[in-house]
Design a protein around this motif. Structure first.
Motif, PDB file in Angstrom:
ATOM      1  N   UNK A 279     -24.276  11.936 -25.448  1.00 42.48           N
ATOM      2  CA  UNK A 279     -23.929  13.354 -25.530  1.00 42.48           C
ATOM      3  C   UNK A 279     -24.746  14.013 -26.625  1.00 42.48           C
ATOM      4  N   UNK A 280     -25.275  15.198 -26.312  1.00 42.50           N
ATOM      5  CA  UNK A 280     -25.993  15.995 -27.306  1.00 42.50           C
ATOM      6  C   UNK A 280     -25.339  17.366 -27.360  1.00 42.50           C
ATOM      7  N   UNK A 419     -28.741  11.766 -39.312  1.00 36.42           N
ATOM      8  CA  UNK A 419     -29.265  11.181 -38.086  1.00 36.42           C
ATOM      9  C   UNK A 419     -29.406   9.667 -38.188  1.00 36.42           C
ATOM     10  N   UNK A 420     -29.634   9.159 -39.384  1.00 36.21           N
ATOM     11  CA  UNK A 420     -29.778   7.718 -39.591  1.00 36.21           C
ATOM     12  C   UNK A 420     -28.599   7.130 -40.378  1.00 36.21           C
ATOM     13  N   UNK A 421     -27.573   7.942 -40.602  1.00 32.27           N
ATOM     14  CA  UNK A 421     -26.415   7.538 -41.398  1.00 32.27           C
ATOM     15  C   UNK A 421     -26.847   6.990 -42.769  1.00 32.27           C
ATOM     16  N   UNK A 548     -26.478  15.740 -36.199  1.00 28.26           N
ATOM     17  CA  UNK A 548     -25.734  14.662 -36.847  1.00 28.26           C
ATOM     18  C   UNK A 548     -25.436  13.569 -35.827  1.00 28.26           C
ATOM     19  N   UNK A 549     -25.670  12.312 -36.202  1.00 29.50           N
ATOM     20  CA  UNK A 549     -25.447  11.177 -35.320  1.00 29.50           C
ATOM     21  C   UNK A 549     -24.037  10.638 -35.522  1.00 29.50           C
ATOM     22  N   UNK A 737     -15.710  14.552 -39.398  1.00 30.39           N
ATOM     23  CA  UNK A 737     -16.486  14.354 -38.180  1.00 30.39           C
ATOM     24  C   UNK A 737     -17.581  13.317 -38.347  1.00 30.39           C
ATOM     25  N   UNK A 738     -17.855  12.865 -39.530  1.00 27.84           N
ATOM     26  CA  UNK A 738     -18.909  11.870 -39.737  1.00 27.84           C
ATOM     27  C   UNK A 738     -18.308  10.488 -39.731  1.00 27.84           C
TER      28      UNK A 738
END
Length: 738
Positions: A279-280, A419-421, A548-549, A737-738
Motif C-alpha cells: 500500500x502506498x 523510509x529505512x527506519x 514513511x515506511x 503511527x511509526x
C-alpha cells in the motif's frame, strides 16, 4: 367424517410441499456443485482498477454518562442522539499481479472526526472480497474466517435452495439461490447468491451475519456485492457492508462501501510497486480534494454533508492555524479531567510538536528498597511533517521518600530516516532497575502486592549509566541494530518492611533472590557492554504513508540473531563475557477456521563467562503474581529469577487462539464472543533442568483469564488462575503511527 377429510387434505398438502421443498433443495445443490467445479478457471490478472471508498460510523444513541464520565464531552458530541463519529473517504488505484497480490495506491483521503476506533476499512482493497476463495476474511472487523457459499467444503456448512430463474437488465439468465448455515453457530452466512446460468459464476450476492459472526461489539452485519463481467470472469464492482451494534448503552451503525472500475494495465503499471510494498499513501494536496468532489460515485448522506459543513466552516472561519489550535485546545480540555490516571497531552498541530506528561497515579510506587516514591517523566516530541521524521526527549526523575535518594535520567531518540527506519538513541542518568529486565511484573503491580499482600516480587539494583544505540534497515525485511553502554551497577538490600496489613506467617523476602539473609547478590562493578541484533523477516510487506515506511504484522517467520559482549579493561570495566542467541518466531500463523497461532523458539549460550555478574545473565519472562503480562514470551508461573542462567538454554512458546471456534457453538454463551486460548511454554537450562507449562484461557476485548499448570523434572510444581486486562486509549498522537 369432515375431520378425517380435513386431515387427509392437510396430509396431502404437506406431502406435496415436502416434495416441492426437496426438489428445490436438490436443484439448489446441483447449481452450487457446478459453480464450485467451474470457479477456479484462469483469470485475467493484468488489470488495474480505479477505486472509491467510504467508511462512516454513526452514533445512533448514547447514555449521558459511562464509567462515571460525561459521554458528550468525552466523544465531543453535540448531543447524545444520532450523529457521525467518523467519516473516511479515499480514492485509489488498485493493481493486480500474476501472484494474485493486490497493491493499492491511495492518491487522496479525507477524514472527519477524532474517533479513531472505527472499524478499520481504510483502503478499498479491504472490500475486494473474493467469494471464489474457500474462506472470506473481514479484516476490518475480525481475524475470523468465514466459509464461502461456493467453498470446496460448502456442503458441510450450508443448505442450498433454488429460489427462481430470472433475467437481469442485460437479458442474462440468472439463478437465485437461498443459502442457510446447517447450524447457526457455524462461521457461515445466510442470504442469497445469484449465479449466471451460462457460466455458473456469482454475479451478485446479499449475505448476512448475526451473532454467529463472533465479531466483538457487532450484533448484525450484511454484505451486498455486485460483480461485473470482464473477459468471461466476474470482478467486484461494488461491495457494501452495513453493520449495527448495541452495547453498554451505546447504539451505533456503520456503512463501508467501495466501488471499482477496471482497466487493462500497461507495461509500466505492471511494475509500479516494489514487490514488498502492499500500500502506498500519497502526500495530500488540494488537487485530490477537487478530484474527490468531481468523482464521488456514491453521494454523501445528509448527515455526512452536515458533518463536513461543520468541519469546513471551522476551517474557513478560523483559518488553518486557529482551526488546528482550537482542536488542540479541545483535546487539552478533554484530557485534564483524567490526568490522575491517564497521560496529559498538549499538542500543537500547527507547530508540529506535542508534550506528554505521565499520569500521576501510576508514577507513584512503593518498594522495600526505596520505600514510597515517585518516578515521573515528561516527553517532548517534535515532528518534521514533510519527511515523517521526528525526535523525542524524555527527562525523568525518581525519588524515594524513605531512603531520600534522588535519581534522574534522560532519553533522546531520533527517527532520522522513516523510509529505512533509521533510529538513533542516547540515554544517560541514574535509576533503580529490576534485576530481571524481562520480568512481567510492572512497578504498579509490585507496589500493590507489597502494600496489600506483603509480597515484594521485584528485586532491584541501582544503576548509573550512559548509552548510545542505533538501528537501520539494510534491505527489505533485514534490520540491524546495536549499541554500547557503560554502567556502574550497585547491589542493594531491603531497607523497609511496611505494608497496609501484616499477614500471619508471611514476611517480605530478601532483595537477593538467592539469599534470605539479604547479602549482596554481586559486588559493585563497572560494565562496558556491546550488543547487536540482526532481524530478518521473510517477504515482509509494508505500507508507504507519505514517505514513511510502516511494516505490517508479518505473515511469515522472523529470524533473530543476538550477540552481546562484556568488554574488560576499558573505562574500568570488569565484565568479560560473550553471548550468542538465535530465535525463530511468528505471529498469527494462519490455521484457517481453527483461528491462528503464534510461536517462538530460541536457543542461546554464553560462549565465554569469565567475569559475568547477575544483571548480565540471560533472564526470562517470569510471573508469580495474580496479574500477568500475556506477551508471547512470558511464562505464567515461572519464578522471576530462579531460572536465570550464565550458561546455555533452550526456550519455546506456543499459543493458539481458536477465535470463538468452540464457545461460539453454545447457545447464549456464544453471545459473549469469547475467544478460546491454549498454549504451552518450555525452558531448559543446565542448573535447573526442564521446566514447562500448559494453559487454557478465555479473552474478549482487553480482558483475559487463564488457568495454568507448571512442571519440572519432579512433576507438578504449581497451578492457578492468571488475569490480564489491557485498556487502549482512543486518543492517539502522531508517533503511534511509526
Amino acid at each position: 367424517m369432515r375431520f378425517w377429510c380435513l386431515t387427509i387434505l392437510l396430509f396431502l398438502y404437506f406431502d406435496a410441499f415436502s416434495d416441492w421443498g426437496k426438489r428445490e433443495h436438490e436443484l439448489g445443490d446441483s447449481i452450487i456443485r457446478q459453480a464450485i467445479a467451474l470457479k477456479n478457471y484462469e483469470r485475467k490478472l493484468n488489470l488495474k482498477a480505479n477505486a472509491y471508498l467510504k467508511n462512516t460510523l454513526v452514533l445512533d444513541k448514547a447514555p449521558k454518562r459511562f464509567l462515571g464520565k460525561n459521554v458528550k464531552k468525552l466523544l465531543k458530541l453535540k448531543d447524545t442522539e444520532k450523529q457521525a463519529l467518523y467519516i473516511h473517504e479515499a480514492i485509489s488505484d488498485l493493481y493486480f499481479s500474476d501472484s494474485k497480490i493486490i497493491k493499492e495506491d491511495i492518491s487522496f483521503f479525507k477524514n472527519y472526526g477524532e474517533f479513531r476506533q472505527a472499524w478499520r476499512f481504510n483502503k478499498a482493497s479491504d472490500l475486494l472480497l473474493d467469494f471464489n476463495e474457500n474462506y472470506v476474511e473481514l479484516e476490518g472487523f475480525s481475524d475470523k474466517k468465514y466459509v464461502s457459499p461456493i467453498a470446496n467444503s460448502a456442503f458441510k456448512y450450508y443448505d442450498f435452495f433454488f429460489d427462481k430463474t430470472f433475467e437481469d437488465e442485460n437479458g442474462i439468465k440468472l439463478y437465485s439461490i437461498r443459502i442457510y448455515p446447517k447450524n447457526f453457530f457455524e462461521p457461515a452466512f445466510y442470504g442469497y447468491i445469484f449465479i449466471n446460468a451460462a457460466t455458473m459464476q456469482i454475479t451478485n450476492l446479499s449475505l448476512n451475519l448475526g451473532d454467529n459472526g463472533g465479531i466483538s461489539l457487532i450484533n448484525y452485519l450484511t454484505i451486498h456485492q455486485d460483480l461485473i463481467k470482464i473477459d468471461n470472469f466476474y470482478y467486484p464492482s461494488q461491495t457494501k457492508i452495513n453493520y449495527y451494534g448495541n452495547n453498554f448503552g451505546f447504539a451505533y451503525s456503520g456503512v463501508c462501501v467501495a466501488t471499482f472500475n477496471y482497466f487493462t494495465q500497461n507495461e509500466a503499471e505492471e511494475n509500479i510497486f516494489n514487490k514488498y510494498e502492499s500500500l502506498k499513501i500519497e502526500r495530500q494536496n488540494q488537487e485530490g480534494e477537487a478530484k474527490l468532489q468531481l468523482n464521488r460515485p456514491i453521494p454523501l448522506t445528509p448527515l455526512e454533508k452536515s458533518s463536513y459543513r461543520l468541519d469546513d466552516s471551522l476551517k474557513n472561519a478560523q483559518g488553518k492555524k486557529k482551526y488546528l489550535d482550537s482542536l488542540d485546545n479541545l483535546s487539552l480540555q478533554q484530557r485534564i479531567s483524567p490526568f490522575l490516571f491517564s497521560k496529559f497531552n498538549i499538542q500543537n498541530t500547527y507547530k508540529e510538536y506535542s508534550i506528554s506528561f505521565d499520569a500521576i497515579a501510576p508514577s507513584l510506587f512503593y518498594n522495600t528498597v526505596e520505600g514510597p516514591g515517585i518516578k515521573y517523566g515528561v516527553r517532548y516530541t517534535k515532528y518534521r511533517e514533510f519527511d515523517g521524521s521526528f525526535f523525542t526527549i524524555k527527562p525523568e526523575v525518581r525519588y524515594g521518600f524513605k531512603n531520600k535518594e534522588f535519581n534522574s535520567d534522560i532519553a533522546f531518540s531520533w527517527l532520522y530516516s522513516p523510509q529505512k527506519r533509521g533510529v538513533l538513541g542516547i540515554n544517560m542518568g541514574s535509576t533503580y532497575r529490576d534485576l530481571n529486565p524481562n520480568g512481567s511484573l510492572s512497578t504498579l503491580y509490585n507496589s500493590l502486592n507489597s502494600l496489600l499482600f506483603e509480597q515484594n516480587f521485584m528485586k532491584l539494583f541501582r544503576k548509573t549509566y550512559g548509552s548510545v544505540s542505533s538501528g537501520r534497515e539494510i534491505t527489505n525485511g533485514l534490520y540491524l541494530s546495536g549499541g554500547i553502554e557503560l554502567s556502574r551497577n550497585i547491589s542493594v538490600s531491603n531497607m523497609y518492611d511496611y505494608s497496609f496489613r501484616k499477614i500471619k506467617d508471611k514476611n517480605f523476602t530478601s532483595n537477593n533472590p538467592f539469599d534470605e539473609d539479604d547479602g549482596k547478590l554481586f559486588p559493585d562493578h563497572t560494565t562496558l557492554r556491546f550488543s547487536s541484533t540482526l532481524v530478518y523477516t521473510f517477504n515482509h510487506q509494508y505500507i508507504s504513508k507519505e514517505g514513511v515506511k510502516i511494516y505490517k504484522i508479518p505473515d511469515n517467520p522472523r529470524l533473530i540473531l543476538t550477540y552481546k559482549k562484556g568488554i574488560p579493561g576499558i573505562f574500568g570495566s570488569e565484565s568479560n563475557f560473550d553471548y550468542l542467541e538465535f530465535e525463530v518466531q511468528q505471529e498469527k500463523l494462519d490455521i484457517g477456521l481453527w483461528g491462528y497461532a503464534s510461536f517462538s523458539v530460541s536457543a542461546g549460550k554464553f560462549l565465554n563467562h569469565k567475569v559475568n555478574y547477575f544483571p548480565d545473565w540471560k533472564q526470562f519472562g517470569g510471573n508469580m503474581a495474580l496479574i500477568f503480562n500475556p506477551g508471547l514470551k512470558n511464562f505464567h508461573l515461572l519464578d522471576y529469577y530462579t531460572y536465570s542462567t550464565d550458561r546455555e538454554f533452550i526456550e519455546g512458546h506456543w499459543e493458539h487462539n481458536y477465535n470463538t471456534k468452540f464457545f461460539g457453538s453454545i447457545p447464549l454463551i456464544r453471545k459473549l464472543k469469547l475467544q478460546e486460548l491454549t498454549g504451552a511454554a518450555l525452558l531448559v537450562q543446565p542448573e535447573k533442568g526442564l521446566y514447562y507449562e500448559i494453559y487454557v484461557g478465555l479473552q474478549r476485548l482487553g480482558g483475559r483469564i487463564d488457568y495454568a499448570f507448571s512442571f519440572d523434572n519432579h512433576g507438578l510444581l504449581n497451578h492457578g488462575f492468571k488475569f490480564s486486562f489491557r485498556f487502549q486509549s482512543p486518543y492517539k498522537f502522531k508517533q503511534d503511527r511509526y
